[in-house]
Design a protein around this motif. Structure first.
Motif, PDB file in Angstrom:
ATOM      1  N   LYS A   1      46.593  45.116  25.427  1.00  0.00           N
ATOM      2  CA  LYS A   1      46.841  43.794  26.001  1.00  0.00           C
ATOM      3  C   LYS A   1      48.199  43.745  26.685  1.00  0.00           C
ATOM      4  CE  LYS A   1      47.342  38.933  24.584  1.00  0.00           C
ATOM      5  NZ  LYS A   1      48.768  38.750  24.892  1.00  0.00           N
ATOM      6  N   SER A   2      49.208  44.261  26.019  1.00  0.00           N
ATOM      7  CA  SER A   2      50.564  44.240  26.562  1.00  0.00           C
ATOM      8  C   SER A   2      50.693  45.165  27.770  1.00  0.00           C
ATOM      9  CB  SER A   2      51.562  44.660  25.478  1.00  0.00           C
ATOM     10  OG  SER A   2      52.867  44.748  25.993  1.00  0.00           O
ATOM     11  N   PHE A   3      50.127  46.357  27.673  1.00  0.00           N
ATOM     12  CA  PHE A   3      50.288  47.347  28.736  1.00  0.00           C
ATOM     13  C   PHE A   3      49.606  46.901  30.023  1.00  0.00           C
ATOM     14  CE2 PHE A   3      49.420  51.221  31.097  1.00  0.00           C
ATOM     15  CZ  PHE A   3      50.602  51.930  30.977  1.00  0.00           C
ATOM     16  N   PHE A   4      48.392  46.341  29.897  1.00  0.00           N
ATOM     17  CA  PHE A   4      47.622  45.980  31.088  1.00  0.00           C
ATOM     18  C   PHE A   4      47.760  44.501  31.456  1.00  0.00           C
ATOM     19  CE2 PHE A   4      45.531  49.881  29.686  1.00  0.00           C
ATOM     20  CZ  PHE A   4      45.473  50.578  30.884  1.00  0.00           C
TER      21      PHE A   4
ATOM     22  N   ARG B   1      31.384  47.450  32.783  1.00  0.00           N
ATOM     23  CA  ARG B   1      30.760  46.273  33.394  1.00  0.00           C
ATOM     24  C   ARG B   1      31.801  45.188  33.669  1.00  0.00           C
ATOM     25  NH1 ARG B   1      25.913  42.929  30.461  1.00  0.00           N
ATOM     26  NH2 ARG B   1      27.559  42.467  28.943  1.00  0.00           N
ATOM     27  N   GLU B   2      31.666  44.552  34.823  1.00  0.00           N
ATOM     28  CA  GLU B   2      32.497  43.413  35.175  1.00  0.00           C
ATOM     29  C   GLU B   2      31.672  42.133  35.105  1.00  0.00           C
ATOM     30  OE1 GLU B   2      35.657  44.355  38.456  1.00  0.00           O
ATOM     31  OE2 GLU B   2      33.752  45.240  39.083  1.00  0.00           O
ATOM     32  N   LEU B   3      32.251  41.100  34.522  1.00  0.00           N
ATOM     33  CA  LEU B   3      31.650  39.771  34.540  1.00  0.00           C
ATOM     34  C   LEU B   3      32.556  38.910  35.413  1.00  0.00           C
ATOM     35  CD1 LEU B   3      30.737  39.344  30.758  1.00  0.00           C
ATOM     36  CD2 LEU B   3      29.319  40.274  32.595  1.00  0.00           C
ATOM     37  N   ILE B   4      32.111  38.682  36.633  1.00  0.00           N
ATOM     38  CA  ILE B   4      32.957  38.005  37.620  1.00  0.00           C
ATOM     39  C   ILE B   4      32.532  36.558  37.830  1.00  0.00           C
ATOM     40  CG2 ILE B   4      33.743  38.037  40.016  1.00  0.00           C
ATOM     41  CD1 ILE B   4      33.392  41.064  40.006  1.00  0.00           C
TER      42      ILE B   4
ATOM     43  N   ARG C   1      42.563  37.274  36.550  1.00  0.00           N
ATOM     44  CA  ARG C   1      42.328  37.941  37.828  1.00  0.00           C
ATOM     45  C   ARG C   1      41.584  39.259  37.602  1.00  0.00           C
ATOM     46  NH1 ARG C   1      48.117  37.418  41.094  1.00  0.00           N
ATOM     47  NH2 ARG C   1      48.233  35.129  41.100  1.00  0.00           N
ATOM     48  N   ARG C   2      40.865  39.664  38.630  1.00  0.00           N
ATOM     49  CA  ARG C   2      40.101  40.904  38.552  1.00  0.00           C
ATOM     50  C   ARG C   2      41.041  42.103  38.511  1.00  0.00           C
ATOM     51  NH1 ARG C   2      35.871  43.275  43.130  1.00  0.00           N
ATOM     52  NH2 ARG C   2      34.805  44.769  41.735  1.00  0.00           N
ATOM     53  N   PHE C   3      40.699  43.085  37.664  1.00  0.00           N
ATOM     54  CA  PHE C   3      41.441  44.336  37.637  1.00  0.00           C
ATOM     55  C   PHE C   3      41.250  45.084  38.955  1.00  0.00           C
ATOM     56  CE2 PHE C   3      41.420  44.839  32.781  1.00  0.00           C
ATOM     57  CZ  PHE C   3      42.769  44.580  32.688  1.00  0.00           C
ATOM     58  N   ALA C   4      42.312  45.713  39.439  1.00  0.00           N
ATOM     59  CA  ALA C   4      42.206  46.574  40.604  1.00  0.00           C
ATOM     60  C   ALA C   4      41.342  47.792  40.255  1.00  0.00           C
ATOM     61  CB  ALA C   4      43.592  47.023  41.059  1.00  0.00           C
ATOM     62  N   GLU C   5      40.763  48.404  41.263  1.00  0.00           N
ATOM     63  CA  GLU C   5      39.888  49.551  41.039  1.00  0.00           C
ATOM     64  C   GLU C   5      40.605  50.663  40.294  1.00  0.00           C
ATOM     65  OE1 GLU C   5      37.070  52.656  43.610  1.00  0.00           O
ATOM     66  OE2 GLU C   5      38.176  51.045  44.617  1.00  0.00           O
ATOM     67  N   ARG C   6      41.873  50.902  40.621  1.00  0.00           N
ATOM     68  CA  ARG C   6      42.646  51.949  39.954  1.00  0.00           C
ATOM     69  C   ARG C   6      42.802  51.646  38.464  1.00  0.00           C
ATOM     70  NH1 ARG C   6      47.815  54.377  40.323  1.00  0.00           N
ATOM     71  NH2 ARG C   6      48.275  55.191  38.245  1.00  0.00           N
ATOM     72  N   VAL C   7      43.054  50.391  38.122  1.00  0.00           N
ATOM     73  CA  VAL C   7      43.214  50.008  36.721  1.00  0.00           C
ATOM     74  C   VAL C   7      41.893  50.191  35.972  1.00  0.00           C
ATOM     75  CG1 VAL C   7      43.772  48.129  35.125  1.00  0.00           C
ATOM     76  CG2 VAL C   7      45.075  48.395  37.249  1.00  0.00           C
ATOM     77  N   ARG C   8      40.799  49.810  36.592  1.00  0.00           N
ATOM     78  CA  ARG C   8      39.498  49.986  35.950  1.00  0.00           C
ATOM     79  C   ARG C   8      39.224  51.465  35.681  1.00  0.00           C
ATOM     80  NH1 ARG C   8      37.907  46.453  40.156  1.00  0.00           N
ATOM     81  NH2 ARG C   8      36.467  48.003  41.038  1.00  0.00           N
ATOM     82  N   ALA C   9      39.564  52.306  36.646  1.00  0.00           N
ATOM     83  CA  ALA C   9      39.363  53.749  36.468  1.00  0.00           C
ATOM     84  C   ALA C   9      40.243  54.291  35.344  1.00  0.00           C
ATOM     85  CB  ALA C   9      39.665  54.473  37.779  1.00  0.00           C
TER      86      ALA C   9
END
Length: 218
Positions: A38-41, A103-106, A167-175
């Motif tokens: 939680k803290s890191f991201f 999975r993303e729930l947007i 906010r949505r995570f960036a693609e790099r963060v998701r990876a």
């Protein structure tokens, strides 16, 4: 991302110490791991659910105590942490477990469906809860995006981390989260087996002690 590749590597390397060598119980490990992620991201909340047979068990969430108490007062659910979530036919959770993919729930509709599927529509009480309480709970918790990362050992789905965001995570963060999940899954699996082995050994010692006392002359 707000972190550097070096910081991500340091986080990855810290998991061995956090999960295996900390001397903490499994629940304490999950708490520490969730708070660290939680803290890191920079997540709003992080939750962890484990697969137990044909149910998911809600094992931990970083949400504040007041939010959990309010949900309890609204729904009558005795405890959010520890509740079992049946994987009934048509459930969004069942779909996620079977697919075992990030999975993303947007959309609001997807997030609302996920909240409703915490309880199956198999009783008048549950139907009312799904119909009237899901939307207020979504407002209380206050997130607008969810990223769910499965934990897979071998080819077996064992549980998942869920990141609740504004906010949505960036693609790099998701990876990066998917990459980290591979190591986390292995370590949690090892920790769980280690705790189970210690429990069996502890029970064996107690049983042997009882047997020996029973053989002692009075």
């Amino acid at each position: 991302p707000s972190y550097t590749p070096t910081e991500l590597l340091e986080l990855h390397d810290s998991f061995d110490e956090l999960i295996l060598r900390s001397g903490k119980s499994r629940l304490e490990v999950l708490r520490s791991l969730s708070e660290t992620l939680k803290s890191f991201f920079g997540s709003h909340y992080v939750e962890f659910l484990a697969l137990r047979g044909d149910e998911l068990v809600y094992e931990y969430v970083t949400a504040p105590e007041w939010a959990l108490k309010l949900i309890h007062q609204m729904t009558g659910i005795t405890a959010v942490i520890g509740m079992s979530i049946p994987l009934f036919e048509g459930s969004s959770f069942k779909e996620f477990v079977e697919q075992a993919k990030p999975r993303e729930l947007i959309s609001p509709e997807d997030r609302l469906r996920s909240l409703r599927d915490f309880v199956p529509p198999n009783s008048p009480k549950n139907i009312r809860m799904r119909k009237y309480y899901a939307k207020p709970i979504m407002k209380i918790v206050g997130y607008r995006y969810v990223f769910q990362v499965p934990l897979v050992v071998g080819e077996r789905f064992t549980g998942y981390f869920s990141f609740l965001q504004n906010r949505r995570f960036a693609e790099r963060v998701r990876a990066d989260l998917v990459l980290l999940s591979n190591r986390i899954a292995q370590l949690i699996h090892f920790k769980t087996r280690e705790d189970e082995r210690r429990l069996v050994e502890h029970d064996g010692v107690i049983t042997l002690s009882v047997i020996r006392r029973g053989r002692e002359p009075s």
